[in-house]
Design an enzyme around this catalytic site. Sequence first.
Site, PDB file in Angstrom:
ATOM      1  N   SER A 138      -2.731  -5.195   1.756  1.00  0.00           N
ATOM      2  CA  SER A 138      -2.409  -6.478   1.137  1.00  0.00           C
ATOM      3  C   SER A 138      -0.907  -6.540   0.936  1.00  0.00           C
ATOM      4  CB  SER A 138      -3.104  -6.617  -0.218  1.00  0.00           C
ATOM      5  OG  SER A 138      -2.597  -7.727  -0.941  1.00  0.00           O
ATOM      6  N   TYR A 151      -5.015  -3.278  -8.557  1.00  0.00           N
ATOM      7  CA  TYR A 151      -5.242  -3.603  -7.147  1.00  0.00           C
ATOM      8  C   TYR A 151      -3.997  -3.331  -6.322  1.00  0.00           C
ATOM      9  CZ  TYR A 151      -5.991  -6.492  -2.984  1.00  0.00           C
ATOM     10  OH  TYR A 151      -6.086  -6.942  -1.694  1.00  0.00           O
TER      11      TYR A 151
END
Length: 258
Positions: A138, A151
Amino acid sequence: MRLDQKVIIITGSCTGIGKGIAKRCVAEGARVVIHGLEPELGQELVQELGPDNAVLHIEDLATEGVAERLVALAVQTFGRLDAVVNNAAIVASSNLKTTDLAFFRRMLEVNTLAPFALIKAALPQLQQNRGCVLNIGSVNGWSGEPDLLAYSVSKGALMTLTRNLGDTLAREAGVRVNQINPGWVLTENEARRKHEQGLAADWYKDISPVFAPAGRILWPAEIAAAAIYWLADESGPVSGQIVDLEQYPLIGRNPPKN
């Protein structure tokens, strides 16, 4: 076909980006192991792809031995294993105040340690077939948004794993390891999360140009198209690379003034 006869494990492929990658891989001639936590959605995808092209495994990646079971299923069903796509991830909001150690450990277990375990379990097969690994990270792995602390850390760690193993395994085992970092993608889960956070059901139709200069965010099929290059032999000896897939530069960007 760019992936003719290759066998690929794709974690988190019952929905979203993983599903898009699985569909594109089969279209390019591969056979795939579908994995996730949604049995009905997984079975629907297997039927769509064809039982000769896909097999399903439902299991939490944090469960002991799941990596070995995924590899065994690929070999038992299709006779070989050529590539692994580590796509599955927990995506959940958290910051310093809301992140406790149990939450953080769970995030790292699924998003970072599970990919490591699957690479390790698959390595003998990948080495035998001069295969490859594609990690799905990501853009948040570079630092992350304020409410994506755990995350973002998990995806940053995945980038280090990719660079380290991309170097060592390419030299020692002939196995390439690369990573793509998607930006904001319109998956089923993302659409639901934003709606649950109070946005309109069709929020993705009206996004500020600050976040989406193109007027929309990315589609899973666009990430899947990019994934094929890294899974195909045409990417040659390239290993240990991180590629951001976003519609604007992450460094040095001048957002438009409102």
